[in-house]
Each structure stands twice: as structure tokens, then as C-alpha cells.
Enzyme design. Structure first.
Site, mmCIF file in Angstrom:
data_model
loop_
_atom_site.group_PDB
_atom_site.id
_atom_site.type_symbol
_atom_site.label_atom_id
_atom_site.label_comp_id
_atom_site.label_asym_id
_atom_site.label_seq_id
_atom_site.Cartn_x
_atom_site.Cartn_y
_atom_site.Cartn_z
ATOM 1 N N GLY A 253 56.040 46.537 13.512
ATOM 2 C CA GLY A 253 55.555 46.124 15.015
ATOM 3 C C GLY A 253 54.856 44.918 15.111
ATOM 4 O O GLY A 253 54.857 43.891 15.666
ATOM 5 N N GLU A 290 46.399 46.918 17.506
ATOM 6 C CA GLU A 290 45.939 46.214 16.425
ATOM 7 C C GLU A 290 44.531 45.530 16.510
ATOM 8 O O GLU A 290 43.835 45.274 15.648
ATOM 9 C CB GLU A 290 46.867 44.734 16.197
ATOM 10 C CG GLU A 290 48.526 45.050 16.134
ATOM 11 C CD GLU A 290 48.613 46.179 15.102
ATOM 12 O OE1 GLU A 290 47.980 46.269 14.130
ATOM 13 O OE2 GLU A 290 49.768 46.988 15.005
ATOM 14 N N GLU A 312 45.267 54.703 10.540
ATOM 15 C CA GLU A 312 46.201 54.624 11.383
ATOM 16 C C GLU A 312 46.216 55.858 12.522
ATOM 17 O O GLU A 312 46.463 55.704 13.654
ATOM 18 C CB GLU A 312 47.537 54.806 10.724
ATOM 19 C CG GLU A 312 47.895 53.582 9.794
ATOM 20 C CD GLU A 312 47.742 52.345 10.788
ATOM 21 O OE1 GLU A 312 47.888 52.438 11.912
ATOM 22 O OE2 GLU A 312 47.781 51.045 10.013
#
Ligand code: ZN
Length: 849
Positions: A253, A290, A312
């Protein structure tokens, strides 16, 4: 490609002997012969064990190397190089040559449509120059780029630029996986942001000129995320510029490189005409994800790749909170629970099961999984539930204070919680180490005004972990009386033993329990509810998640009965429940849309397999379709008015309120099409002024076998737009009726626009077929063979994307012996392909054991 596949173990971790003080890189860009000059100041860490000097490097041509200016002759190995070095600080200089135009793996420095870009996580920097490519080695980077291309970008702040060159400096020490470089003929959509500590930040979203009209939404989302992180976590941005670049060829992504995020164009570019509401929500979440990594990932990074969930899991949790804040926490919780149940529980139940913190791997790229990401986020959520909001933020402040600038571990993370709250989390830590989905078996009793819940927990064995220990599980429980009033509001009980009893005293009558409210833990609840209990909860539960879940499990059982009976009339009680949901004005359209959605075909196959039966995908498809037809007929009297009520007269906005209405409207349109022969769907397709409604109408027409003409119109309208074309490919396969899916995929794979080396396009054809359960699992094995052919073809070009897609075979244990044998035969064919990549080899071998 790696010459030798080696297993890395968490227990073998050794602190690095050679630390990097600073790095200066010069890039002389050229498609087939880019020169990279590196000047790295090393110093020995006196506290670390003595180790030979070793630099990672792959596919590099070493031109020359010097230590403190004196030429040296290192020994080149399969993984990099070794060299004799002095036991004191020294300067390493090396020049290498690489060929970005030939890099189809999209890892390291590569080219996409004439533009140079990088992807270094996890271990791609070693394809750029020789370097200690491990996250616990952090250095300050200065970069000079030489190229005739107009836009030259790297991490940090710009220093200087002239004709044909630019220089960048990143003051924040970082591991090599966060390095990034972009050079291209790009234009910026620009804006600015002032942080809470008064820093003016220039924001740029860099794209190719024709994409400038798809930038506004992403930019606004970025600013929302920056504000939210300041307000909720007290974290501000820390450079003068924040750049985002959109790239068409990208394996995942997006990537959180310091100050220079690189995005798959599908994860950032959007406008009303080309993007669905789902796209908008996904883009907003990925931009936030992000951006949030700047603190959870970059300022505090991971000691080693086993700690991947540290950045994450936490960052996904943060982006989920952000989306919940914007779109409604209840709806978001349901969406996240669906991902866990449909994807993560499946990973846990199959041959690829692994802990949130794995203990070994061959190729770390294969561990960017729904378990590490989404289950990792669930563990953060459980910690928050256990220590409360105040304790959670105290722990996070500890984490940011203590570990800023460090490469940390899960142990560090949990210690912050213990120190901030005094809670002993030693048992909770098992969640990070133990794979598999715990199953809670619940029974209850009512005696002498006391209600008791008996909960037993059991985690099935997973590959390499035959025996499981009890986990520390937060279970949110509420009790209702028979009028629907809440007599015990949501209470968190903590399950720590294999079996435990929880009692509630002083009740007048036996209550109705609402268990695992808000999906308080990623577990399966096994309970046979008394007759009518789920229908009662569907109407009365005060917890929106459990209200939805009651309807969902009712629907599932109704459909399972139909599948077992080979069809028949749809349960009247269920239809009445749905009618009540649709007429309930207190429910938002978004919630109603979630509640009228039937369980997916995959859901039903999983449920049958869990019950010890062997699902037949084509039969499931047929029965579910017939259930939809019956539902449409049973609700025929209310569908047209309800759909009309979802009409939006205001100008288009991709916000939660409008998206909810469009979602419900499209769900209703799907039902209406059973009654009107496609008239309304055709009208919507012809008049839609946004992609949400255009593509929904096309999908519905295709499912009814009436979409051919519309698909051609759609192609003529959109063939110039790569992102929309991905949808055009995917929907024809996703909506194809069972028998035709493989044929349609085969035909589309011959289409001139099927650019199979582009990962998005590959996924929109090959991936779309693996997502069409009845099509992929044809009993003759044609779906498996088609997918395997393409994976074999893609592997030498792009191992990472191939390896990810091999996991489509991880459902194999669910099916009958004929299908299983066909799947295994295709996996064996992939395994036996000469020159197979290490990435794909690891996945196939795990699937075949
Ligand atoms: Zn991430």
C-alpha cells in the site's frame, strides 16, 4: 535473489558491533548504470560482542572500496561482503553500480513510468549499496542526487539544489529501511501545516501531471491526521517538509520513509469520479497510518524484524482509532472485527499460522501479515481495555519518553505499561508468542438471585506449537432484563485460567447475557443460545457491536440450514428481524448496510468446516443467491421507498454520512434488481456522477448476467485511467457467476491492457479470481491451475508479490479431498519450478506441510 535460504531465529539476536555515525550518499542516476557513492562513518560499540565486519549487499557491482582513504579488497559473499577493519572509528567509502531499469522486483532502487523510486523495507537497502542493513543500526543520512529529471527528493530537509542536482539532509538518525529517494517529472499539490509547537511544515503530494485532480482528498486527510496525532497522542511532526509521492508500480500500500512517504497510487489518488467511498476511507486510513509511523516506527523503531508488530500493530491500532473518530466507532469496530474473523482467524486456522511476534523466518517479507498487523492491533486494544484510557496514555507517554531515538522490543513496550500502571503483564505477553485463535466456551446458570457465567478457554494447536497455555483475555459483558433494559452495564471480566466462573449477585430474574461486547478480544465465542435470544439481542442490545453480531450469527445459521437442506424457504423470523432493522430510524444507514449484508460465501464455507462438514463452494453460491432472491421478494413492499429515502441532494462529499447512505442504497439496489429486471441498476449506471454508484451498478448488472454492454461503456469511458481500469478488470471476475469466472479471467489476462508486471493490475485479475470462491474452487481444478500458471510466470519478475498471493492456497484444509489434491498438485508444481525465489519457496513449503 538470495543464493541460500537461511532461517533466522529471534533467540540468535546479537547487538551490532559496528555502529553508523553518519552516511553520505551520492546518486548518479542512470536507468542501466546508476552509480552510488557511499561514505559511512563507523565506530565500534565497546559494549557489543566482538564480530567480524560484515556489510549486506545484493545485486551490486562493487567498483571500489576504501577505508580511511586507503583502497581495500573486501571478500564478496552471497549476502554481502566482509573486510578487515581497524578496531576504532573509521570511514568506509564504496562506489557501486546498479541497474534500476532492470529491477522488476520493486525492491531497492527501481523505475516506474520513467521515474526513479525506492522501497527499502524490510531488506531492500542492501540492493542500493553495501551497508549494515538491520533496523538497530541507525545513522544520520545526507544525500546528493544527480539527474536531469526536474524533481529530486530524499529524506529530511532540502539543503541545496542546482541544475541537475539536489542535496538533502535528515537530522533524525534512522535505520536504512527508512531511506528513500525519488527522481521524476512530477508536479506537486502543495499545502502547509503549523504544528502545535509552532513549526511551519511544507506539505507536498507529488504526482504525474494528469493526476493533479486526484490530490485534494489525500492532502486534507494528511492534515486531519496531523491534527489528530497532536490532540490525542500529543505527537507533532518534526521536519520542515513532509513529502508524499504517488507511484504506479508498488508491491504494497505505502511506505513510511522519514519525511518522504511513498505510496502506491491506488492508496493516495482519489476523486469523486474515479474513486469509491471504500477507496476514500482506505486512502484516509493509509495516509494516517504512514504519517503515524513517524512516531511509532521512525522515532521509535524496531530492534529486529521479529519486533515488526511493535510498529505495525500499534500503528494500525492508531489508524483504526482515527478512522473510528471520523466515521463512527461502532461501524469501524464491526469492519475491523470482520477482517479479523474472515482473514486473521483463517490464517490462524491454516498452515501459515504464526504468532504476532514470530520466532523464526526465512524471508521477512512473508511476515507482513494480517496476524502481525491486525491481530497486533487487537493486542494493543486489549492492553488499553485492561489498563483503561488513563493508564494507556500514561504508558504511551512512557514509551515515547524512554525510547525516542531507539530501536525497541515488545519487552520494552510491555514494561512501559507495567511501570505506568503497576499491572503484571507476564501472562498477557503470551498473546505475542502463541499463535492460534482462542475459543471461549460459555455456559451460564441462575440460582438464588445470582447469575454465573462459566467461561472455558482453549487454543487449538498450530504448526510448531502443539500445546497452548491459557491467555489473559478481557471479556466485556453486559446483562439485560427481558424488557431490554440494561441491568448490568458493560463490565470487563478478566479470564486468566483455563476455566473460570464470574458471578453477578442480587438479580431479580435470569438476565440475558451480552458477551464479548465491542469484540473485546480476538476470540471465538462458542455458545448455543436459548431460542429467541439472538433475535432479542438483535432488537435490544445496547452494545452496537453485539447487536450487529446477533443478527449476523442468526443470518449465518439460517443460511447454513438452507445449505444443509439444499434450499427451501427463508426463515420468517430472520426476515422480520431484518425488516425491523431497515425500518429502525435510530440506526444509521451505515449500520443498516452492515446489518443487511449476508455473511459472505467464504464465511459460510468456514462455518461449515468449523462444524466438521465439507463445504461445496458452488452449492454455497447457489443457495446464498437464492436466499437473496427470497429476501428481495419478502421485503418487496419496503425496498423502493427505502432506497428513495437514501437519495442525496447535497453536493457529493466522501464523508461518513453520505458514504453510509450510498452503501445502504447500493445494498438495496442489489435486492431490487431481483424484482425489476435491472431497470433501476441500468438507470443508476447511466446517470451516476460518482464511482461508488457507477461501479456498484455495473457489479450488480454483471451478477445478473446483464452487464456486458455496461462493461463496454465503462471501458470506453475509463480506459485512459489506470486506477479505474484495475476496477474494470477486477469487477468482471469478482461478479462472474461460478462457472464463468476462470474463463473470464483467462480472457482478461489476454487483454492488451493486462500489464501483468504491474502489481495492482496483476492483483486485479489473478487476485480477483482467488477472491471469487465459487470460481477459484471449481472442482475440475481449472482455477488453481490458472492461478499457479501466473504465479510461476510472475515469480522471477517479482518474488514478493508472488509469495503474498500464494497464500490464496491457505484454505486447502477446508475442502474435500479432490479439491485438496488439486491444490496440492499446483503448489507442488510451483515448488518444483527451477530457480524459484526464496520468498515463494518458503510460502509453498509452509503450505505443503
Ligand atoms: Zn505500517
Amino acid at each position: 535473489m538470495k543464493d541460500t535460504a537461511q532461517t533466522v531465529h529471534l533467540s540468535d539476536y546479537m547487538a551490532p558491533r559496528w555502529l553508523v555515525e553518519s552516511v553520505a550518499l551520492t546518486f548518479r542516476l542512470s536507468p542501466d548504470a546508476t552509480r552510488v557513492l557511499a561514505r559511512i562513518a563507523f565506530r565500534p560499540d565497546p559494549d557489543a560482542p566482538q564480530q567480524p565486519f560484515m556489510l549486506h549487499g545484493e545485486d551490486l557491482e562493487l567498483i571500489d572500496a576504501r577505508i580511511d582513504g586507503v583502497a581495500v579488497s573486501p571478500t564478496i559473499t552471497a549476502q554481502g561482503l566482509t573486510c578487515d577493519v581497524p578496531d576504532r572509528p573509521f570511514v568506509w567509502e564504496a562506489e557501486v553500480e546498479i541497474a534500476p531499469a532492470q529491477n522488476t522486483a520493486l525492491e531497492g532502487l527501481y523505475m516506474s513510468n520513467g521515474m526513479y523510486c525506492t522501497q527499502c523495507e524490510a531488506e531492500g537497502f542492501r540492493k542500493i549499496t553495501y551497508y549494515p542493513d538491520r533496523p538497530d543500526v541507525m545513522g544520520v543520512f545526507s544525500v546528493r542526487i544527480e539527474s536531469d529529471l526536474p524533481v529530486l527528493l530524499s529524506n529530511g530537509n532540502p539543503v541545496a539544489q542546482g541544475a541537475g542536482w539536489a542535496e538533502w539532509h535528515d537530522p533524525w538518525p534512522k535505520p536504512a529501511y527508512l531511506f528513500a529517494l525519488v527522481a521524476g517529472d512530477l508536479v506537486a499539490h502543495s499545502d502547509s501545516f503549523t504544528t502545535m509547537d509552532g513549526r511551519d511544515v511544507a506539505l507536498n503530494l507529488w504526482v504525474r501531471a494528469p493526476d493533479l485532480d486526484k490530490c485534494a482528498f489525500g492532502m486534507a486527510a494528511l492534515k486531519r491526521a496531523m491534527t489528530w496525532d497532536e490532540q490525542v497522542y500529543g505527537r507533532a511532526y518534526d521536519l520542515d517538509v513532509f513529502n508524499i509521492v504517488a507511484v504506479d508500480d508498488f508491491n504494497m500500500g505505502a511506505m513510511e520513509n522519514k519525511g518522504l512517504n511513498i505510496f502506491n497510487s491506488s492508496a493516495v489518488l482519489a476523486n469523486q469520479a474515479t474513486s469509491t467511498d471504500t477507496d476514500f476511507q482506505r486512502i484516509e486510513a493509509i495516509i494516517a497510518h504512514e504519517y503515524f509511523h513517524n512516531w511509532t516506527g521512525n522515532r521509535i523503531t524496531c530492534r529486529d524484524w521479529f519486533q515488526l508488530c511493535l510498529k505495525e500493530g500499534l500503528t494500525v491500532f492508531r489508524d483504526q482509532q482515527f478512522t473510528g473518530y471520523l466515521h463512527g466507532h461502532a461501524v469501524k469496530r464491526i469492519e475491523d472485527a470482520l477482517v479479523m474473523r474472515n482473514r486473521q482467524f483463517q490464517e490462524d486456522a491454516g498452515p501459515l499460522a504464526h504468532p504476532v511476534r514470530p520466532e523464526s523466518f526465512v524471508e521477512i517479507n512473508n511476515f507482513y501479515t494480517v496476524t502481525v498487523y491486525e491481530k497486533g492491533a487487537e493486542l494493543v486494544g486489549m492492553l488499553k481495555r485492561l489498563v483503561g484510557d488513563v493508564g494507556y496514555h500514561a504508558a504511551l507517554d512512557h514509551y515515547f519518553d524512554r525510547h525516542d531515538g531507539q530501536a525497541a522490543t515488545i519487552e520494552d513496550w510491555l514494561t512501559c505499561f507495567t511501570d505506568a500502571t503497576g499491572r503484571d503483564l507476564s501472562q498477557f505477553k503470551r498473546w505475542y508468542e502463541q499463535a492460534g485463535t482462542p475459543r471461549l466456551t460459555v455456559s451460564d446458570d441462575f440460582k438464588n438471585a445470582t447469575y454465573s457465567l462459566v467461561i472455558r478457554q482453549e487454543t487449538p494447536s498450530t504448526p510448531g506449537q502443539p500445546d497452548k497455555r491459557p491467555l489473559h483475555i478481557p471479556v466485556a459483558v453486559g446483562l439485560l432484563d427481558h424488557s431490554g433494559a440494561e441491568i448490568v452495564p458493560t463490565t470487563l471480566v478478566e479470564l486468566t485460567e483455563a476455566t473460570q466462573t464470574f458471578t453477578f449477585n442480587g438479580l431479580d430474574a435470569r438476565p440475558v447475557p451480552s458477551i464479548l461486547r465491542g469484540f473485546s478480544a480476538p476470540v471465538i465465542v462458542d455458545r448455543t443460545p436459548p431460542d429467541g435470544e439472538r433475535a432479542f439481542l438483535l432488537t435490544h442490545d445496547t452494545d452496537p457491536f453485539n447487536r450487529w453480531d446477533a443478527g449476523r450469527s442468526l443470518a449465518r445459521d439460517v443460511l447454513l440450514d438452507l445449505i444443509r437442506a439444499d434450499g427451501g424457504p427463508l426463515d420468517a423470523g430472520y426476515v422480520d428481524g431484518l425488516r425491523a432493522v431497515l425500518l429502525d430510524r435510530d440506526l444509521s444507514p451505515a449500520m443498516q448496510a452492515l446489518m443487511v449484508a449476508l455473511p459472505s460465501e467464504a464465511d459460510l464455507a468456514i462455518a461449515l468446516a468449523e462444524a466438521g462438514e465439507t463445504p461445496d463452494p458452488q452449492h454455497i453460491h447457489r443457495v446464498r443467491r437464492d436466499a437473496l432472491r427470497q429476501l428481495a421478494q419478502a421485503l418487496a413492499d419496503i425496498l423502493p421507498d427505502l432506497q428513495a429515502a437514501q437519495r442525496i441532494d447535497a453536493p457529493f462529499a466522501p464523508d461518513a454520512a453520505q458514504a453510509g447512505k450510498r452503501a445502504l442504497s447500493n445494498a438495496l439496489l442489489g435486492l431490487l434488481t431481483w424484482l425489476d429486471d435491472g431497470t433501476a441498476a441500468k438507470a443508476q449506471f447511466d446517470t451516476a456522477d460518482n464511482m461508488t454508484q457507477q461501479i456498484a451498478a455495473l457489479g450488480i448488472l454483471l451478477t445478473f448476467g446483464q452487464g456486458e454492454a455496461a462493461a463496454e461503456v465503462f471501458y470506453d469511458q475509463w480506459h485512459h485511467d489506470r486506477l479505474v481500469m484495475n476496477k474494470w478488470f477486477a469487477i468482471q471476475i469478482a461478479a462472474a457467476d461460478r462457472a464463468q469466472a476462470v474463463e473470464i479471467a483467462t480472457r482478461l489476462a489476454r487483454h492488451a491492457d493486462f500489464d501483468w508486471k504491474n502489481p495492482n493490475r496483476f492483483r486485479s485479475v489473478i487476485g480477483a479470481l482467488t477472491g471469487n470462491q465459487a470460481g477459484f474452487h471449481r472442482p475440475n481444478g481449472a482455477g488453481y491451475a490458472f492461478v499457479a500458471d501466473w504465479l510461476i510466470r510472475l515469480d522471477p519478475v517479482n518474488p514478493q508479490t508472488t509469495a503474498r498471493m500464494v497464500s490464496a492456497f491457505d484454505s486447502l484444509q477446508r475442502w474435500d479431498s479432490v479439491r485438496q489434491a488439486a491444490m496440492r498438485a499446483q503448489l507442488a508444481r510451483i515448488r518444483d519450478t527451477p530457480g524459484l525465489s526464496g520468498d515463494t519457496a518458503e510460502m509453498v513449503s509452509r503450505l505443503l506441510t
